[in-house]
Scaffold this active site. Structure first.
Site, PDB file in Angstrom:
ATOM      1  CB  CYS A 109      87.175  14.601   1.334  1.00  0.00           C
ATOM      2  SG  CYS A 109      87.188  15.779   0.023  1.00  0.00           S
ATOM      3  CD  GLU A 110      87.071  11.431   6.561  1.00  0.00           C
ATOM      4  OE1 GLU A 110      85.973  10.784   6.963  1.00  0.00           O
ATOM      5  OE2 GLU A 110      88.083  10.831   5.957  1.00  0.00           O
ATOM      6  N   GLY A 138      91.882  17.904  35.078  1.00  0.00           N
ATOM      7  CA  GLY A 138      90.440  17.295  34.772  1.00  0.00           C
ATOM      8  C   GLY A 138      89.723  18.401  34.979  1.00  0.00           C
ATOM      9  NE  ARG A 188      88.873  19.564  28.938  1.00  0.00           N
ATOM     10  CZ  ARG A 188      88.512  18.902  27.884  1.00  0.00           C
ATOM     11  NH1 ARG A 188      88.047  19.517  26.796  1.00  0.00           N
ATOM     12  NH2 ARG A 188      89.011  17.762  27.967  1.00  0.00           N
ATOM     13  CE1 TYR A 220      94.194  17.972  26.066  1.00  0.00           C
ATOM     14  CE2 TYR A 220      92.282  19.144  27.156  1.00  0.00           C
ATOM     15  CZ  TYR A 220      93.638  18.259  27.014  1.00  0.00           C
ATOM     16  OH  TYR A 220      94.273  18.066  28.506  1.00  0.00           O
ATOM     17  CD  GLU A 270      99.426  15.403  36.469  1.00  0.00           C
ATOM     18  OE1 GLU A 270      98.684  15.131  35.445  1.00  0.00           O
ATOM     19  OE2 GLU A 270     100.548  14.919  36.707  1.00  0.00           O
TER      20      GLU A 270
HETATM   21  C1  LIG Z   1      95.484  15.100  29.694  1.00  0.00           C
HETATM   22  C2  LIG Z   1      96.206  14.828  31.231  1.00  0.00           C
HETATM   23  C3  LIG Z   1      95.816  16.197  32.089  1.00  0.00           C
HETATM   24  C4  LIG Z   1      95.174  17.315  31.682  1.00  0.00           C
HETATM   25  O1  LIG Z   1      93.902  17.381  31.621  1.00  0.00           O
HETATM   26  P1  LIG Z   1      92.805  18.175  31.648  1.00  0.00           P
HETATM   27  O2  LIG Z   1      91.428  17.774  31.506  1.00  0.00           O
HETATM   28  O3  LIG Z   1      93.290  19.236  30.499  1.00  0.00           O
HETATM   29  O4  LIG Z   1      93.156  19.287  32.902  1.00  0.00           O
HETATM   30  C5  LIG Z   1      96.857  16.013  33.218  1.00  0.00           C
HETATM   31  N1  LIG Z   1      97.132  15.134  33.729  1.00  0.00           N
HETATM   32  C6  LIG Z   1      97.181  13.818  32.732  1.00  0.00           C
HETATM   33  C7  LIG Z   1      97.990  12.838  33.290  1.00  0.00           C
HETATM   34  C8  LIG Z   1      96.960  13.875  31.373  1.00  0.00           C
HETATM   35  O5  LIG Z   1      96.899  13.047  30.827  1.00  0.00           O
END
Ligand SMILES: *Cc1c(COP(=O)(O)O)cnc(C)c1O
Length: 425
Positions: A349-350, A242, A281, A378, A278
């Protein structure tokens, strides 16, 4: 920081001239920088080490950019993987990530997916409901395996991000309600085939402020203490991803990984748990650009449109989230070039098919190249073949060299698997 820069007016990815790649590969294509991927991984890994967190595992969120060339680049740096499907499990393993560094997230894991991940021997399932725990227990018992799980609890915290990428509020579909967490651990502890020794949270994406993280980590610390008091042996804390990145031409200042790591250490460092992160991004977003050619420009009554050969099928974020991506010519224009405002749009076409709105650019001839920045996360993964558009190739640069790590399919390949039914032929 990334490794895309202008040299003598020409945009380079590391030491490779992007115009050269375009000449060989054709447009549109994604171009990823290995050095940038490695650097972003290293910045976070170093921050964790510096903060004095001894036992950490960075599980790259494969869904952000799941190209196996990209995942393999991170695997070589020691990254683990956060996966959300069996397909991502196969990718992660093919890219060389050992099973013991893989965690499996997601609200909708099916029994066959659970079985495949148990057979592979992954590190942890992040489980999001009681019914999922029960299904996982039964699959594990079936094959005589033990599933190590973390319960994903929902801290009901507003991450202050776009509603479509916010996941940690009570109304989101993700996780087990905070109030139900203790009962859920008690339920899990009673099941054969389940070892519930982790807590997992993930509150959203593109979070640009440390405050929501702090609030979530503090709640996690409290829950950890309560679970331990209830007799659960909690050894792993998965804090999700996140962390936000700058998109607006580097005018934004998202949290510094060092401050983030120090905060984790302060709040959770003395708990004797392995810390799992995790990030998706943070690692991949600014490691990729989308290179597109101008098809033609069209000056209208109310608006000017620059029609390019990339579209929402290559980059959905602008129309899905109202996301901003910086767009600039690959051959730098001079200050004497007059600019006007253009909506940079694709051929799909949008009306929602745009890459950027009201962008000051010179009028560019057909064939001129534009780079759309920060598409490493993404971007390609959200692509589609709407309007029967072939998936754009992905190119990975490393120093002086580059390789096409996903080919553009030809139309024959695109139609492979489709048939006119027997009764019509
Ligand atoms: C999408 C996701 C992430 C990665 O999120 P980022 O914003 O890309 O760091 C990590 N853990 C879970 C469970 C996710 O769904």
């Amino acid at each position: 920081m990334d490794h895309f820069e202008y040299r003598d007016g020409d945009l380079f990815a590391e030491n490779v001239d992007i115009s050269e790649i375009a000449a060989q590969v054709g447009t549109p294509f994604y171009c990823y920088s290995s050095a940038t991927l490695r650097r972003h991984y290293a910045v976070l890994a170093d921050a964790l080490a510096q903060a004095g967190l001894p036992d950490t595992l960075i599980c790259y969120s494969v869904k952000a950019n799941s190209n196996i060339g990209v995942v393999a680049t991170l695997a070589a740096q020691g990254a683990g993987a956060d996966i959300v499907s069996q397909g991502e499990l196969i990718r992660a393993m093919k890219a060389g990530i050992p099973a013991e560094k893989i965690v499996f997230s997601g609200v909708g894991k099916t029994a066959p997916e659970m079985r495949a991940a148990l057979h592979a021997g992954i590190a942890q399932f992040n489980v999001e409901s009681l019914s999922e725990i029960d299904m996982l227990a039964s699959v594990a018992q079936d094959i005589g395996a033990t599933a190590r799980i973390a319960l994903r609890v929902n801290p009901d915290i507003d991450a202050g991000t776009h509603e479509k990428i916010s996941t940690g509020k009570a109304e989101n579909k993700f996780g087990i309600a905070w109030e139900d967490a203790e009962a859920a651990y008690a339920h899990a502890a009673a099941l054969d085939g389940i070892e519930a020794n982790g807590i997992d949270i993930h509150i959203g994406s593109q979070i640009t402020d440390l405050a929501p993280f702090r609030a979530a980590f503090e709640k996690t610390a409290e829950l950890l203490d309560r679970l331990r008091a209830n007799g659960h042996n909690i050894t792993r804390l998965d804090l999700g991803g996140g962390l936000g990145v700058p998109y607006e031409n580097n005018n934004e200042t998202p949290p510094d990984p060092v401050a983030y790591a120090q905060m984790i250490e302060q709040i959770l460092g003395d708990k004797g748990c392995q810390i799992i992160l995790e990030p998706g991004r943070l690692i991949a977003a600014n490691a990729g650009v989308l290179v597109t050619s101008v098809i033609r420009s069209k000056r209208g009554q109310a608006k000017n449109f620059m029609i390019v050969d990339a579209a929402m099928t290559e980059l959905l974020r602008p129309t899905l989230y109202g996301a901003y991506h910086h767009i600039a010519p690959v051959i730098e224009t001079t200050t004497s070039d007059q600019t006007i405002d253009w909506d940079v749009v694709g051929p799909v076409c949008e009306s929602g098919d745009f890459l950027g709105l009201s962008r000051p650019l010179p009028d560019m001839p057909s064939g001129a190249l534009l780079a759309v920045f920060s598409v490493g996360a993404y971007g390609a993964v959200l692509g589609s073949s709407y309007n029967t558009r072939p998936a754009a190739p992905e190119v990975l640069v490393d120093g002086e060299r580059f390789e096409i790590v996903r080919q553009r399919p030809d139309y024959e390949a695109m139609l492979d698997g489709e048939t006119v039914p027997d009764w019509l032929s």
